[in-house]
Scaffold this motif. Structure first.
Motif, PDB file in Angstrom:
ATOM      1  N   GLN A 123       0.898  -1.318   0.092  1.00 61.36           N
ATOM      2  CA  GLN A 123      -0.236   0.061  -0.151  1.00 61.36           C
ATOM      3  C   GLN A 123       0.983   1.269   0.025  1.00 61.36           C
ATOM      4  OE1 GLN A 123      -2.960   0.279   3.045  1.00 61.36           O
ATOM      5  NE2 GLN A 123      -3.725  -1.946   2.474  1.00 61.36           N
ATOM      6  N   LYS A 128       0.269   6.817   4.245  1.00 59.47           N
ATOM      7  CA  LYS A 128      -0.855   7.827   4.006  1.00 59.47           C
ATOM      8  C   LYS A 128      -0.486   9.159   3.799  1.00 59.47           C
ATOM      9  CE  LYS A 128      -3.679   5.402   7.701  1.00 59.47           C
ATOM     10  NZ  LYS A 128      -4.050   5.613   8.943  1.00 59.47           N
ATOM     11  N   LEU A 153      -8.375   8.000   0.827  1.00 60.87           N
ATOM     12  CA  LEU A 153      -7.971   6.730   0.053  1.00 60.87           C
ATOM     13  C   LEU A 153      -9.547   6.159  -0.328  1.00 60.87           C
ATOM     14  CD1 LEU A 153      -5.953   4.678  -1.151  1.00 60.87           C
ATOM     15  CD2 LEU A 153      -6.402   3.295   0.760  1.00 60.87           C
ATOM     16  N   TYR A 209      -7.583   0.934  -4.866  1.00 66.84           N
ATOM     17  CA  TYR A 209      -6.586   0.829  -5.743  1.00 66.84           C
ATOM     18  C   TYR A 209      -7.071   0.342  -6.948  1.00 66.84           C
ATOM     19  CZ  TYR A 209      -3.356   1.152  -1.784  1.00 66.84           C
ATOM     20  OH  TYR A 209      -2.378   1.783  -0.873  1.00 66.84           O
ATOM     21  N   SER A 246      -8.886   0.108   1.798  1.00 67.62           N
ATOM     22  CA  SER A 246      -7.667   0.017   2.066  1.00 67.62           C
ATOM     23  C   SER A 246      -7.457  -1.588   1.982  1.00 67.62           C
ATOM     24  CB  SER A 246      -7.225   0.619   3.511  1.00 67.62           C
ATOM     25  OG  SER A 246      -5.965   0.265   3.912  1.00 67.62           O
ATOM     26  N   ARG A 247      -6.729  -2.061   0.867  1.00 72.56           N
ATOM     27  CA  ARG A 247      -6.382  -3.272   0.574  1.00 72.56           C
ATOM     28  C   ARG A 247      -5.028  -3.485  -0.140  1.00 72.56           C
ATOM     29  NH1 ARG A 247     -11.298  -5.575  -2.428  1.00 72.56           N
ATOM     30  NH2 ARG A 247     -10.124  -7.427  -2.650  1.00 72.56           N
ATOM     31  N   SER A 248      -4.588  -4.929  -0.306  1.00 73.65           N
ATOM     32  CA  SER A 248      -3.201  -5.023  -0.818  1.00 73.65           C
ATOM     33  C   SER A 248      -3.386  -6.112  -1.863  1.00 73.65           C
ATOM     34  CB  SER A 248      -2.257  -5.097   0.391  1.00 73.65           C
ATOM     35  OG  SER A 248      -2.511  -6.270   1.055  1.00 73.65           O
ATOM     36  N   SER A 298      -3.148   3.854  -6.714  1.00 72.89           N
ATOM     37  CA  SER A 298      -4.048   4.124  -6.011  1.00 72.89           C
ATOM     38  C   SER A 298      -4.948   5.420  -6.344  1.00 72.89           C
ATOM     39  CB  SER A 298      -3.362   4.616  -4.434  1.00 72.89           C
ATOM     40  OG  SER A 298      -2.566   5.890  -4.631  1.00 72.89           O
TER      41      SER A 298
END
Length: 1165
Positions: free
Chosen positions: A847, A850, A857, A860, A888-890, A909
């Motif tokens: 990620q 910030k 955010l 993505y 918020s993830r990867s 992003s």
């Protein structure tokens, strides 16, 4: 009639003879009409006569004086008038009816000579019957005397009586006081009409002066109204002795205008109401009270004429006695006493009865009469006074006559007449003395039907003298019918209680007296009971829909033609019919009610009837509807900012009201528009309404139940509230940053009705949250504000408060927001791809920090594109695809990829402003998959025992082709299909196959799939039929002719020219869709010898062969094929934005297009 019977019947006669050893001497009462059933002499009986008075009304053309009678021999008639013999037949003006005593008096102007009292005598050789007295009255037209009246002068305050003195006439008499213009003289406690018709004034006033007091007398029976000459009353005002000259009327205590004196007597005739009257004068006007001495106020008695008349009912008991009326005012009182005596006209206590007696018996005739005064009773025999006839065996004891040892010669008509001053009554008693064998009046051979467990009555009506004894037997048996279930009634009828199946049979009724015997037979059939086995059920149904009430009945089959099924609603019969306009119709025992309305609600009763019994069942139909509008909607408890609303709920129509909805309409912002204000539970009928300021309100209410919302009530009057400060502040505050150094503040403005007054504005307050900062304030009228020159994406505290000319709204709540965002400044690191299968991969990344996001955010975004097919080395940039993964993830999964291909992807992003920079591109390869469907599959040639098939390779093999799987079987349009044959074609470049050893003139189905190492693709199928021998020869012969070959060559050349023109046009930028491409090639490739017979193509690729096998092993060895079609379709094809091809084929594919054209040209037509 006497009938002969069998041995059983004779035995029965023997058994009952002992009952008649001593004949009864008692007289028997009989109805006279039974004598008409046999040729027996009969005393005369009067059957019809005129009422006590015949009034000759002028409009009538004639007047009948009626007297009808029956007897054997036929009666004759004679009349008396005023006690003297009168023969209507001697008067030529009277019309006499044949075989009748009636005569008709014509209205010829000489009616007065027929006025009088008439009596009719009907006689034959046995005796004479006498009628009541009949009065024929010729009324005179009543008239007031012609007279003139001087004006009546009366001093104001004095009592006064206007006389009416109505003329005599036929009662009843009705009197009215009116003006010349037929307006009623107003009557009250002071002015009223007496029972004699006079108009009484307790004291006169100036307003009583008028010149047209008229008395009208009405005689309803003769339809006449007469008027007395108008009378004038002049009231002289009383002069006052006071200095100011004002009128002054002296008060005085009451005195009676009627009746005179202190005491009087009155007679009440029983059955007629008695009216007692007291009219008093005095000032003030006296009030009259009534009392029955010793009983207090007579509550049950009726008062009339403003309490001045007491009506004593003539049908009450103990109404005789003393009564007192009392008239009083503040100065005193006066009383009068009435002594009421009750009298009554004559009435029979014991009325003489007609009798049939046996010879030698004593006959008793009794006539007992009541009345007041005591009536005078006289006896007559055959219309002659009893004292004028002599009989040695006749004795008189007070009110009783006894005929001893009666003989036939003593038969006669006896008259008993009683009279007093209130009326006269007369009755005839026919006394017949004779002996007669039993005559059974009930028909022989009657059939009766009854049902089990019920009762039946079989009749045996007998006429005889002396009376007969009745016996019943069954099935010609000598034994009498006896037992607790059998009852023989006095009239001869046999009643059987609780019928059983074994009661079926023939019954005999035997009647016997001293004169002989008679008998009849009756047949009894015991039936199955009628029973409703499926009764109608209670229902609740919505208005406007259709209702069905069923009634299933079982009954005895023998009543099939006589069975009735009736429906009643609330005890009234329904008459359904099956016309299109009827709302009720019957169908197989079901009552249909169309378009149910409120009037259809009620109790429905199904009645099943046969000639002998019935059954019934009921059901309640409840009609549901929305509630009626509330009534009597009123405002109360009015305050500046609230009001109480009350209403009366309307009918709920069988569905409880769940809530009331209060609506309002205001006349400033949205006049005429009704909006919800408040909802209250259905058990309330009032509500306190909180209101906004500076609004003109109207309110209405509607009710809601389970059916829906009802109509609204009528609106209230308008209610205006005064201005006030706002009650609330704006809501739904939104803080947005469209630019990096700005902050947009927006909010939901107050609705116009929430302004509460004029001059609405908003105060916007804000400060940074992350540092020490002072509040900054701005006042605006709009509902948005932009804060400029802010740092990028920093938190702020914001407050918005409403105000108007009346003041500020409540303290506002504080909300937090951020200033404008900027694009993310860093890309995700460590992007990796894991291949899951031939069309899906899993992407992971690290990620973005910030502090590099510069905003909230959003998530993505993964972008990928196809670089090439692994079947070819040449690369080309394919269409770019995008997938967003919010939050918020990867990691994320990408699907829908083309198998056996090389791809490239990047990750970035994004926030509210937009996308950040992309990561480094990562390349990956998808796994091999199964091929796409074969685009072209056709029949290339058909012979007697062979068929050639041709196809093109799949456009996307999705891997390295390993070959083809061909399956076929014989079908011939039958349920049974031939065995499934399978051919594994192992050479991937094969595009044609020749099948041999097929059945001639037979239909086959063919299915083809292309395969890779991962398996085979989708099925494409077609059907075709082999040729007959002769047709195959013709086909071979034609195809070898030179002219035919030349024709085919010309067609092929023309087709080639057209295709080249199309390709040139498209290479210049023309577009055609994928659908056009797919439509073009089947038309070129699928031209068979005969479309209908030899080249049946199936579009149903999923239709399996009958008996198909799913294994790919065990196929036939592949044969070499001399012909093949080169695969077409290009991985490197370029596309426009709308997906159309740009240049159908690349240079490499032009060779394939030429091969296709060549193959098409060689296909037989």
């Amino acid at each position: 009639m006497t009938q002969q019977r069998g041995s059983g019947f004779v035995a029965l006669l023997t058994a009952v003879n002992c009952f008649f050893a001593f004949p009864s001497a008692a007289a028997m009462d009989i109805p006279l009409e039974v004598l008409t059933h046999a040729n027996i002499e009969q005393l005369p009986t009067i059957t019809a006569q005129s009422p006590g008075a015949v009034i000759a009304l002028p409009p009538e053309e004639s007047f009948a004086v009626t007297c009808e009678a029956k007897g054997n021999p036929e009666p004759e008639f004679r009349w008396t008038k005023n006690g003297q013999e009168f023969d209507p037949s001697l008067d030529p003006l009277l019309r006499k009816e044949e075989n009748s005593g009636t005569f008709v008096i014509p209205n010829n102007g000489n009616l007065t000579e027929y006025q009088g009292t008439y009596r009719c005598f009907a006689f034959n050789k046995l005796g004479t019957a006498v009628s009541q007295e009949i009065g024929f009255m010729v009324p005179k037209i009543p008239k007031f005397p012609k007279e003139g009246f001087d004006p009546f002068k009366v001093d104001e305050g004095q009592p006064f009586i206007l006389k009416c003195d109505p003329p005599k006439g036929i009662p009843p008499l009705q009197i009215y006081w009116m003006t010349m213009y037929l307006q009623h003289i107003e009557q009250d406690d002071r002015v009223s009409m007496g029972l004699n018709g006079d108009l009484y004034f307790s004291h006169v006033e100036e307003k009583d002066s008028r010149r047209d007091y008229c008395c009208f007398a009405a005689f309803p029976k003769i339809r006449t109204i007469v008027q007395k000459s108008a009378m004038s009353v002049v009231v002289s005002p009383r002069k006052s002795e006071s200095p100011d000259g004002a009128n002054s009327i002296l008060q005085r205590k009451p005195s009676l205008l009627t009746p005179p004196g202190v005491r009087s007597e009155a007679v009440l005739v029983k059955g007629e109401d008695l009216k007692l009257e007291c009219i008093a004068e005095g000032i003030p006007t006296p009030k009259v009270e009534w009392e029955k001495m010793g009983h207090g106020r007579p509550e049950k008695f009726r008062l009339e004429n403003h309490g001045k008349v007491l009506v004593v009912p003539g049908d009450e008991q103990d109404v005789g006695g003393k009564y007192m009326c009392k008239a009083k005012n503040p100065l005193g009182e006066v009383v009068h006493y009435f002594t009421v005596t009750v009298e009554e006209p004559p009435e029979f206590l014991v009325e003489p009865q007609s009798q049939l007696s046996m010879i030698g018996a004593d006959v008793v005739i009794k006539c007992s009469v009541s009345g007041s005064p005591q009536p005078v009773t006289t006896w007559s025999v055959n219309g002659v006074p009893l004292q004028e006839t002599l009989s040695a065996n006749r004795k008189i004891f007070d009110d009783t006559i006894i005929i001893q040892n009666g003989q036939p010669s003593d038969s006669a008509v006896y008259q008993c007449e009683a009279s007093n001053k209130h009326g006269k009554i007369l009755t005839n008693a026919n006394i017949m003395i004779m002996n007669l064998y039993p005559i059974i009046l009930t028909s022989d051979g009657q059939e009766y039907s009854a049902v089990e467990d019920q009762g039946v009555m079989m009749h045996c009506k007998v006429f005889s003298s002396p009376p007969s004894t009745i016996f019943w037997s069954k099935d010609d048996s000598s034994e009498l019918v006896t037992g607790p279930r059998f009852t023989v009634h006095d009239n001869g009828s046999l009643e059987i209680h609780t019928i059983e199946k074994g009661d079926t049979g023939q019954y005999t009724c035997l009647a016997k007296n001293l004169e002989g015997t008679s008998a009849i037979d009756a047949m009894l059939y015991v039936k199955d009971p009628t029973k409703i086995v499926a009764p109608p059920q209670d229902q609740s149904i919505l208005i406007g829909t259709d209702a069905q009430l069923s009634c299933l009945v079982e009954f005895d089959e023998s009543f099939r033609g006589d069975f009735e099924l009736l429906w009643q609603k609330d005890d009234e019969e329904i008459s359904p019919n099956n016309t299109e306009h009827s709302r009720y119709f019957l169908e197989e025992g079901v009552l249909h009610i169309v378009n149910v309305s409120h009037r259809d609600q009620g109790e429905y009763r199904c009645v099943a009837k046969t000639p002998v019994d019935s059954d019934a069942a009921s059901a309640r139909l409840i009609v549901l509807d929305v509630p009626d509008a509330p009534q009597s909607v009123v405002l109360s408890e009015r305050k500046n900012r609230s009001v109480k609303l009350r209403w009366v709920p309307g009918e709920d129509h069988n569905s409880s009201i769940t809530e009331f909805v209060i609506e309002f309409e205001e006349n400033k912002w949205q006049p005429g528009s009704w909006r919800d204000l408040q909802r209250v539970p259905g058990n309330h009928n009032s509500a306190v309404l909180d209101l906004h300021g500076h609004v003109g309100y109207r309110f209405r209410v509607y009710a809601v139940n389970a059916v829906g919302a009802g109509p609204p009530s009528k609106p209230t009057e308008r209610y205006l509230t005064p201005p006030a400060a706002p009650d609330k502040n704006p809501e739904n505050i939104k803080i947005e940053g469209h630019l990096p150094h700005e902050m947009d503040i927006n909010w939901e403005p107050l609705s116009p009705i929430e302004h509460n007054g004029p001059g609405l504005e908003y105060k916007v307050s804000y400060r940074r949250q992350d540092v020490e900062d002072e509040w900054k304030e701005h006042t605006v009228k709009r509902h948005s504000f932009v804060v400029r020159n802010t740092p990028t994406f920093v938190p702020y505290e914001i407050k918005i408060q409403a105000k108007n000319h009346q003041g500020w709204g409540p303290e506002p709540k504080m909300v937090t927001g951020y200033s404008g965002e900027d694009f993310p400044s860093a890309a995700p690191d460590d992007v990796a791809v894991e291949v899951m299968n031939s069309s899906m991969v899993n992407v992971t990344w690290k990620q973005v920090p910030k502090d590099k996001l510069h905003g909230h955010l959003g998530g993505y975004r993964v972008n990928w594109w196809r670089m090439r097919s692994l079947l070819h080395s040449k690369q080309s940039q394919g269409e770019r695809h995008t997938a967003a993964f919010p939050g918020s993830r990867s990691h994320g999964t990408v699907s829908g990829l083309v198998p056996f291909s090389e791809y490239s992807l990047i990750v970035m992003s994004f926030n509210g402003r937009g996308n950040g920079p992309g990561s480094k591109a990562v390349n990956f390869k998808t796994l091999e998959g199964v091929p796409e469907k074969i685009p072209v599959f056709r029949v290339a040639d058909v012979q007697k025992r062979s068929i050639s098939l041709a196809w093109t390779p799949p456009l996307e093999p999705n891997g390295i082709l390993t070959g083809y799987l061909l399956e076929y079987q014989l079908i011939n349009d039958t349920e049974e299909a031939g065995p499934l044959q399978r051919v594994n074609i192992s050479k991937p470049d094969t595009t044609r196959w020749h099948l041999r050893d097929l059945e001639p003139l037979s239909k086959y189905r063919f299915q083809l799939r292309s395969c890779t190492s991962m398996g085979c693709g989708s099925i494409v199928s077609l059907e075709s039929t082999t040729l007959e021998t002769s047709l195959a020869s013709v086909h071979t012969g034609i195809s070898s002719q030179g002219w035919f070959i030349g024709l085919m060559s010309a067609i092929a050349l023309l087709t080639l020219v057209v295709l080249i023109a199309c390709f040139v046009n498209r290479n210049k930028g023309g577009k055609y869709s994928v659908k056009e491409k797919e439509d073009l090639h089947p038309d070129v490739e699928s031209q068979g010898i005969n479309d209908d017979t030899f080249c049946e193509y199936s579009d149903n690729d999923e239709k399996p062969l009958k008996g198909s096998q799913h294994s790919l092993s065990g196929g036939l060895k592949a044969e070499d094929s001399g012909d093949s079609l080169v695969d077409y379709g290009d991985d490197d094809a370029q596309f426009n934005e709308d997906g159309s091809f740009i240049g159908e084929y690349a240079a490499k594919k032009e060779k394939r297009a030429s091969a296709e054209i060549k193959a098409t040209a060689q296909t037989p037509a």
